[in-house]
Design an enzyme around this catalytic site. Structure first.
Site, PDB file in Angstrom:
ATOM      1  CG  MET A  64       2.376  64.928 -19.478  1.00 30.60           C
ATOM      2  SD  MET A  64       0.649  65.340 -19.297  1.00 30.60           S
ATOM      3  CE  MET A  64       0.662  66.133 -17.709  1.00 30.60           C
ATOM      4  CG  HIS A 120      10.658  65.148 -15.656  1.00 23.90           C
ATOM      5  ND1 HIS A 120      10.354  66.440 -15.358  1.00 23.90           N
ATOM      6  CD2 HIS A 120       9.473  64.514 -15.811  1.00 23.90           C
ATOM      7  CE1 HIS A 120       9.045  66.606 -15.354  1.00 23.90           C
ATOM      8  NE2 HIS A 120       8.481  65.451 -15.613  1.00 23.90           N
ATOM      9  N   GLY A 123       7.636  58.411 -11.699  1.00 22.38           N
ATOM     10  CA  GLY A 123       7.959  58.974 -10.387  1.00 22.38           C
ATOM     11  C   GLY A 123       6.858  58.682  -9.369  1.00 22.38           C
ATOM     12  CG  ASP A 183       2.104  62.030 -10.662  1.00 19.87           C
ATOM     13  OD1 ASP A 183       1.211  62.793 -10.257  1.00 19.87           O
ATOM     14  OD2 ASP A 183       3.085  62.426 -11.321  1.00 19.87           O
ATOM     15  NE  ARG A 220      -0.934  70.734 -12.516  1.00 19.65           N
ATOM     16  CZ  ARG A 220      -0.983  69.481 -12.958  1.00 19.65           C
ATOM     17  NH1 ARG A 220      -0.161  68.582 -12.449  1.00 19.65           N
ATOM     18  NH2 ARG A 220      -1.843  69.120 -13.883  1.00 19.65           N
TER      19      ARG A 220
HETATM   20  O1  PAF Z   1       3.004  61.704 -15.106  1.00 17.68           O
HETATM   21  C1  PAF Z   1       2.901  62.290 -16.200  1.00 17.68           C
HETATM   22  O2  PAF Z   1       3.650  63.216 -16.513  1.00 17.68           O
HETATM   23  C2  PAF Z   1       1.824  61.862 -17.172  1.00 17.68           C
HETATM   24  O3  PAF Z   1       0.661  61.503 -16.510  1.00 17.68           O
HETATM   25  C3  PAF Z   1       2.279  60.756 -18.134  1.00 17.68           C
HETATM   26  C4  PAF Z   1       2.582  59.461 -17.402  1.00 17.68           C
HETATM   27  C5  PAF Z   1       3.508  61.221 -18.906  1.00 17.68           C
HETATM   28  C6  PAF Z   1       1.179  60.460 -19.147  1.00 17.68           C
HETATM   29  O4  PAF Z   1       0.839  61.595 -19.897  1.00 17.68           O
END
Ligand code: PAF
Length: 283
Positions: free
Chosen positions: A30, A37, A147, A150, A187
């Site tokens: 996102m 990332h 990752g 989550d 965040r």
């Molecule tokens: O983990 C995230 O950043 C989001 O939930 C994802 C997997 C890109 C889906 O919008």
């Protein structure tokens, strides 16, 4: 690096790469990209020939309009990081491109989606399943990288893959942390300097719990001591701390000290909601 904003162009460049025999890796994001990332992208580059990164703040997974409004958007800096990381395609669509009409699909995500984030954020995982299934359909990657911060999201995506019959490998990647222990998150930029200085305590308290679990298998007591320790930090409030089976994500009452578990926490610092997790037993 190609920056693409339409699904038609995306399908075309991926089809060309596949024709040339490339193994395709997808890293859905996102945006507001950080070293966490970049570590997913590095892994994808090691294992695939052609790497697509999507940057899309998906509205259907936000159950809180303020969270959607304040979610950091840094597309120019993101593209510079993607270019530097050696990405082949950055897919940066508009909301209208992804949702020309509302997505009314409701996924049967089962028990993994009902606990923790699923209970606290109704509709969140259905929205994640909507966007990730669309991305998988456009790209049909060989591998997709997520990752472990989550942690529950990965279990939900695996379930979506099973019910939708996608043929790909989900690659979970370890949490990337700052040197002080704080899990990297888009965040974090919303924390004040004072909150940022305290935030690493979340990880230290979880790590201490894993140490304690070596001679204390009482899940209820372990859980409570994490909640008490975090709540004792001025400015922190635990939303939940659950210690669950690492595969089913269902709460466990009894523990033999060996069964793989994961402790998942969400903590409010002012209006910023941080999440983190840790594996039991100690590796
Ligand atoms: O983990 C995230 O950043 C989001 O939930 C994802 C997997 C890109 C889906 O919008």
């Amino acid at each position: 690096m190609k920056v693409i904003s339409t699904v038609a162009q995306l399908r075309e460049v991926v089809a060309d790469a596949k024709k040339a025999g490339a193994k395709i890796g997808l890293v859905p994001t996102m945006g507001a990209l950080h070293a966490g990332h970049v570590s997913l992208i590095e892994r994808a580059r090691q294992e695939c020939d052609f790497v697509v990164v999507s940057v899309f703040v998906n509205p259907t997974q936000f159950n809180n309009p303020d969270d959607l409004r304040t979610y950091p958007r840094t597309i120019d800096a993101d593209c510079a990081k993607l270019e530097a990381a050696g990405v082949d395609v950055a897919f940066v669509p508009t909301v209208e491109e992804i949702y020309p009409e509302p997505d009314t699909r409701v996924f049967d995500l089962g028990p993994v989606a009902e606990v923790m984030e699923g209970a606290m954020r109704p509709g969140h995982f259905n929205g994640v399943a909507q966007i990730v299934s669309k991305l998988f359909d456009y790209v049909k990657p060989h591998r997709a990288y997520f990752g472990e911060k989550d942690y529950q999201q990965i279990a939900v995506i695996r379930r979506m893959v099973e019910i939708e019959g996608f043929n790909l490998e989900i690659v979970p990647c370890p949490i990337k942390r700052h040197d002080d222990g704080l899990a990297m998150s888009s965040r974090n930029v919303r924390l004040s300097a004072e909150q940022r200085a305290k935030a690493p305590q979340i990880h230290h308290i979880l790590a201490q719990s894993v140490e304690d679990s070596m001679n204390n298998h009482d899940i209820k007591a372990l859980r409570q001591s994490v909640v008490d320790a975090i709540n004792a930090v001025d400015g922190m409030e635990v939303e939940y701390y659950q210690i669950v089976d690492a595969y089913t994500l269902q709460p466990v009452a009894e523990w033999d000290g060996k069964q793989p578990l994961v402790g998942c926490v969400t903590v409010w610092m002012g209006d910023v909601r941080l999440i983190d997790n840790i594996k039991y037993p100690k590796a």
